[in-house]
Design an enzyme around this catalytic site. Structure first.
Site, PDB file in Angstrom:
ATOM      1  N   CYS A   4      18.523 -36.121   9.171  1.00  0.00           N
ATOM      2  CA  CYS A   4      17.576 -36.506   8.121  1.00  0.00           C
ATOM      3  C   CYS A   4      16.140 -36.389   8.661  1.00  0.00           C
ATOM      4  O   CYS A   4      15.806 -36.995   9.692  1.00  0.00           O
ATOM      5  CB  CYS A   4      17.853 -37.931   7.642  1.00  0.00           C
ATOM      6  N   CYS A   7      14.362 -39.769   8.994  1.00  0.00           N
ATOM      7  CA  CYS A   7      14.943 -40.557  10.100  1.00  0.00           C
ATOM      8  C   CYS A   7      14.417 -40.037  11.432  1.00  0.00           C
ATOM      9  O   CYS A   7      14.094 -40.824  12.330  1.00  0.00           O
ATOM     10  CB  CYS A   7      16.466 -40.472  10.086  1.00  0.00           C
ATOM     11  N   HIS A  46      18.019 -45.633   7.203  1.00  0.00           N
ATOM     12  CA  HIS A  46      18.287 -44.576   6.225  1.00  0.00           C
ATOM     13  C   HIS A  46      18.843 -45.160   4.932  1.00  0.00           C
ATOM     14  O   HIS A  46      19.922 -45.734   4.902  1.00  0.00           O
ATOM     15  CB  HIS A  46      19.264 -43.538   6.777  1.00  0.00           C
ATOM     16  N   THR A  95      12.544 -33.986  -2.630  1.00  0.00           N
ATOM     17  CA  THR A  95      12.933 -32.939  -1.680  1.00  0.00           C
ATOM     18  C   THR A  95      13.506 -33.510  -0.395  1.00  0.00           C
ATOM     19  O   THR A  95      14.190 -32.794   0.341  1.00  0.00           O
ATOM     20  CB  THR A  95      11.729 -32.034  -1.337  1.00  0.00           C
ATOM     21  N   HIS A  98      15.642 -39.317   1.638  1.00  0.00           N
ATOM     22  CA  HIS A  98      15.454 -40.580   2.375  1.00  0.00           C
ATOM     23  C   HIS A  98      14.393 -41.314   1.561  1.00  0.00           C
ATOM     24  O   HIS A  98      13.287 -40.779   1.368  1.00  0.00           O
ATOM     25  CB  HIS A  98      14.996 -40.288   3.801  1.00  0.00           C
ATOM     26  N   HIS A 100      11.455 -42.981  -0.167  1.00  0.00           N
ATOM     27  CA  HIS A 100      10.058 -43.036   0.260  1.00  0.00           C
ATOM     28  C   HIS A 100       9.144 -43.253  -0.931  1.00  0.00           C
ATOM     29  O   HIS A 100       9.455 -42.879  -2.056  1.00  0.00           O
ATOM     30  CB  HIS A 100       9.647 -41.760   1.007  1.00  0.00           C
ATOM     31  N   HIS A 102       5.198 -42.448  -2.220  1.00  0.00           N
ATOM     32  CA  HIS A 102       3.955 -41.713  -2.013  1.00  0.00           C
ATOM     33  C   HIS A 102       2.820 -42.645  -2.433  1.00  0.00           C
ATOM     34  O   HIS A 102       2.831 -43.167  -3.552  1.00  0.00           O
ATOM     35  CB  HIS A 102       3.877 -40.479  -2.917  1.00  0.00           C
TER      36      HIS A 102
END
Ligand code: AMP
Length: 114
Positions: A4, A7, A46, A95, A98, A100, A102
């Site tokens: 990943c 990760c 993860h 894309t 994992h 996240h 922004h």
């Protein structure tokens, strides 16, 4: 997870421009920024996406959100305004699988989100 990308960034195996780090989360600059401030905030653990999160992750997810707000403060975009975006799945153009956030700011953004 071994293969990943995020990760590996969290583990320091792939370099990143770090903005903030603690035991649970890492914030670093997006490699292809879409605004003057474009920081990614990830859990070090993860979690592939929002639907993969479990009850036991509640505190982690709250910390992730609060870190996004803290990053906006550090970047000086609280007064001017900022966006927190989390793409989830193919239609949203996620894309990296994992979880996240922004954190985007530093310019006046368009009114459309979709
Ligand atoms: P998403 O498309 O929502 O899954 O977001 C993934 C983000 O990761 C994109 O905005 C990419 O530009 C960013 N990204 C991909 N590789 C890296 C990297 N090595 N360092 C920093 N950001 C990256």
């Amino acid at each position: 997870m071994d293969n990943c990308l995020f990760c590996r960034i969290a583990a320091g195996e792939i370099p990143s421009t770090k903005v903030y780090e603690d035991e649970q989360v890492l914030a670093f600059r997006d490699i292809a920024p879409q605004a003057p401030t474009h920081v990614l905030v990830i859990p070090k653990k993860h979690v592939s996406g929002w639907y993969a999160a479990k009850d036991e992750d509640d505190a982690l997810l709250a910390h992730l959100m609060r870190t996004a707000a803290a990053v906006a403060k550090m970047e000086g975009v609280v007064e001017s305004g900022f966006r927190v975006v989390s793409n989830c799945g193919p239609d949203a153009q996620q894309t990296v699988p994992h979880l996240h956030l922004h954190v985007l700011g530093g310019k006046e953004m368009g009114g459309k989100m979709g």
